[in-house]
Structures are given as structure tokens and as C-alpha cells.
Enzyme design. Sequence first.
Site, PDB file in Angstrom:
ATOM      1  N   GLY A  54       0.829  -1.201   0.000  1.00 15.97           N
ATOM      2  CA  GLY A  54       0.000   0.000   0.000  1.00 15.97           C
ATOM      3  C   GLY A  54       0.859   1.245   0.000  1.00 15.97           C
ATOM      4  CD  GLU A  55       3.823   4.734  -3.037  1.00 19.87           C
ATOM      5  OE1 GLU A  55       4.825   5.465  -3.009  1.00 19.87           O
ATOM      6  OE2 GLU A  55       3.595   3.920  -3.958  1.00 19.87           O
ATOM      7  N   GLY A  56       0.309   5.687   0.327  1.00 22.17           N
ATOM      8  CA  GLY A  56      -0.543   6.853   0.456  1.00 22.17           C
ATOM      9  C   GLY A  56       0.268   8.126   0.392  1.00 22.17           C
ATOM     10  CB  THR A  57      -0.772  11.659   0.790  1.00 27.32           C
ATOM     11  OG1 THR A  57      -1.808  11.487  -0.176  1.00 27.32           O
ATOM     12  CG2 THR A  57      -0.127  13.023   0.591  1.00 27.32           C
ATOM     13  CG  PHE A  58       0.528  12.261   4.768  1.00 29.41           C
ATOM     14  CD1 PHE A  58       1.251  13.410   4.512  1.00 29.41           C
ATOM     15  CD2 PHE A  58      -0.848  12.306   4.630  1.00 29.41           C
ATOM     16  CE1 PHE A  58       0.619  14.579   4.143  1.00 29.41           C
ATOM     17  CE2 PHE A  58      -1.498  13.473   4.268  1.00 29.41           C
ATOM     18  CZ  PHE A  58      -0.754  14.625   4.013  1.00 29.41           C
ATOM     19  CB  VAL A  61       1.373  -0.284   4.101  1.00 28.06           C
ATOM     20  CG1 VAL A  61       1.173  -1.481   5.031  1.00 28.06           C
ATOM     21  CG2 VAL A  61       0.704   0.957   4.693  1.00 28.06           C
ATOM     22  CE  LYS A  79       0.234   4.930   8.183  1.00 29.09           C
ATOM     23  NZ  LYS A  79      -1.059   5.348   8.775  1.00 29.09           N
ATOM     24  CG  ASP A 166      -8.871   9.172   4.510  1.00 30.91           C
ATOM     25  OD1 ASP A 166      -9.740   9.414   3.643  1.00 30.91           O
ATOM     26  OD2 ASP A 166      -7.717   8.787   4.225  1.00 30.91           O
TER      27      ASP A 166
END
Length: 478
Positions: A54-58, A61, A79, A166
Site C-alpha cells: 500500500g502507498e498513500g500521501t503520507f 505499507v 507502515k 478518512d
Amino acid sequence: METPVCAETFPIDGCVKSTSKKSKTSRSVESDIESLYKAVPQLAKTFRIIEKIGEGTFSSVYLGEARMRDGSRDMFALKHLIPISHPTRIAAELQCLTVVGGRENVMGVEYCFRKEDHVVIVMPYMEHQAIVDVIRLLSFEEVRLYIYHLLKALRHIHQFGVIHRDIKPNNFLYNRKAKTFALVDFGLAQGTADTQIELLKDLLGIRKSQRPVFSERNLNSCTSAASTTKQTNRTESVRPGDLSNRRLPSARGGPASVRTHKLQRTAQQTFTCSCFQTDRVCNVCLARKQQVAPRAGTPGFRAPEVLTKCPNQGTAIDVWSAGVILLSLLSGRYPFFKASDDMIALAQIMTIRGSRETRRAAKAFGKAVLCSRELPRVDLRELCETLRGRRPSPDDEVPPVTDGKDTGKGSTGKTPAPLPKGQDPTPGEKPWSGLCDERGWDKVPDEAYDLLDRLLDLNPNSRITAALALQHPLFKGL
């Protein structure tokens, strides 16, 4: 839980499953994993990082494997928080996971590693399916169970005074086979005025005195502004870059544009706004300083009070997001709302909930919303059944046929029209047929749409809470 063995050091080389032909993506993941090992060397003593999941803005994972003292191997989710995050924000996320997590469908934390400004939070790994992959396969009973457990998680964190901010399917992990659920990612969480998470209180003080984390302020419970709207002067609250007349298809096919205005008390002002309820934006409004309000969350799941920049936002924004998820599950469409900016997102909501109702709700929390067209409120059952293919759309043509014999123009027989354009039939499902549906979509009770209506209440002050929603008749027996 059992502590992993720390004596064994996993080699960095070969930490990702190799293939004969490495794609650019796999090489990039290998590079990221090697960089993580170098940034936090102690990870290599405990975990073999297998892949990025997983990958997000901040954050990013990763899936990691650890050898336990009894010789078994356990999987964990690692994370890695991007170093630009404020230290108090990182500590607050950890405290949320520690105090609130580990029960009631909320993910907990097992370990935490830190090296300088790099932080890695280690959580139990839970196999899960993406909603986009299973949404057309779910039975109604599975949908009922899913939303029930999501509301349980929300009730739990709201009892601690935590606003997740969120809520979306990607942050509510679902293992369809095991029927397990887990709410994750408290990176954007804020506290209510009476929050029990001490570091969320610190974040509130930081926002008041320093440059905001993520350029936002932390203000919480939404209160009615009806008593403060007497003798008001309405002024436009848009940025110069957002002043174009945004137009989009309305529920009846014509263009519609939406603008929001801030309701303010009459005060001594050098200039007076002259564009209210017109099709232009005056120079006074163009020069007005941008309104600051919390705007976290994912497009498509933001509540009306977030889209209109209401400065007072509470736990009701999480409940709205849960309602959008239920709307997707009942209609079989994910994502349901998809817009490039907040005004288009608000107009899309208005096509479902009605423009008059939106104006009335906005006024309750101190906003004036204008729409170039009058949009009627849509019946939620008809909407969901049409999108799921269980009833014909009003725009579909039904060709006249008989029982296999062509009788010419005099034929008056009818057959179900094809699925709406762009709608793929679910394998084994006969669109809007009267036959029994083994997944239960022919017997969705009225209670499901009643709950949906309450979750999607435009007014946060009257929107149902997660605790009350769990007592809804839809969940009788659970």
C-alpha cells in the site's frame, strides 16, 4: 503477543520475490525496500520485508515476515511514515492505535521502530479483499454485516473522542472468507473537544499557535448557526483559482453550477459584495482571503460540511462517509461519487439529495449554497435498484415483442430492456427480473434505505450517530 526473534538478521539482497523479467514496478519496490532497511537498520534484524502492499500521501505499507520464538513465522504490516509528518502527529497516531485499537474492529499496534526522523509502525497483517473487486459479488446479507461492523468501529473510536476523518473502503479492511474487519490509518485523525487521546489535545493547541500540520486547523463539533444569521451580509468564499462557473450534468440532463457563500454578521466594511445570487464573482470576493477549515479525507467521501468549509466539524463527518460506502454497496457502484473539486462534488450530492434540501442544511451550519438549477430529491431505493440492474431506467427503451412470433406493428408485448449503457451484468443475474435472487437483492428491506437516508442526512446536527445507527431495525438479530 509473542515477541519475534531478534538474533537473526535477514539479508537485504533477495528480500523481494525475484522473477526472470523484472518490471520497472518491481525494481522500484525493491529499491524502496532497500532504502527502508538502510533508513531503519534494526528492521533487518527482525523482519524479512516481502513486498509493498500500500502507498498513500503520507506513508507506505509493506508486508513483513518475522520468525517467532516458537519457530513459527508471522506476517505483519509495516507502515513507514514519511519524515515530513509533524512529530506530534506521528505520536498521536500511535496513541490512537494503542489506546483505541486492538478491539471493536479497530486495528492495533504491535511494535514501533524509529531511527532519527524515520518511523515504522508494525501492525498485525490481515488478508483482505478490495471492495472494487468484490462489490458485484456480495450478497445483501454480506453488505448488512459489513456496514454493521463499520459502524461498530466508528462507535468505538467516537466514544474516545476520535474523529477518523478518512473513512473509505480502503481504510476498512475486509476479509470476506473469515468475515473479519479492521479500521486502519489514523494519520489524519483529530479529537473532539472532550477527546480522551491526550496527544490529540496537543494537536489542537499546535494548530492554534503554530503553522498547521497539513495546512489545516483543528476545530471540532458542528453547531447550528441559525441564531447568528439574522441581519447577515452574504459574501462569496471562493479562491481566485476556483472562480470559474463550474458546470456539470444535473439529475435531469441540463447543466448545473454550484457556489457556496459564507454567512457573516453585518460589520463595518469598506466594500460590499455585489455578486450574491448572480452568475459572476465580484472583485470584492476575488480579493477576499481564503477561508481556512479542515478539509481532510478522500474525494467522494467528504461530507457537505467539509465541502463547504464549515470550520466546525465533528464525528458526523465519519458517519457521512459510512453512508457513502453503504450507497456504493447497495447500488453496486464504486466509487459512487467522483469529482475533480469540491464544488462538483457538492453538486453531485445535490443531484441525489436535492438542491432545496442542501440549501436548507447548509443554512443550519452558516453557509449559503446556490445552484443554477432546481434539483429534485431522488428516491434512494429506485436509484440503487436501477444502478444494480433490478429495474429499468426511465431513459431505457423497451422494444415491443411477443412470445417469439413477430406480429408487426400491432404487437404490444414487452420484454425487459438491455442493461443501461456501460453497465455490465453480474454473472448469473437477470436484470430487473422477478425471479428469486440467491444473493438476496430481490428482498432488500425498507430498513436498509431508511438507514441510508439517515446516514446521508445533509445536516450534521441531525445526522444519525454511529451508536444510534447500531440500534436501527436493519441490524435486528446482530
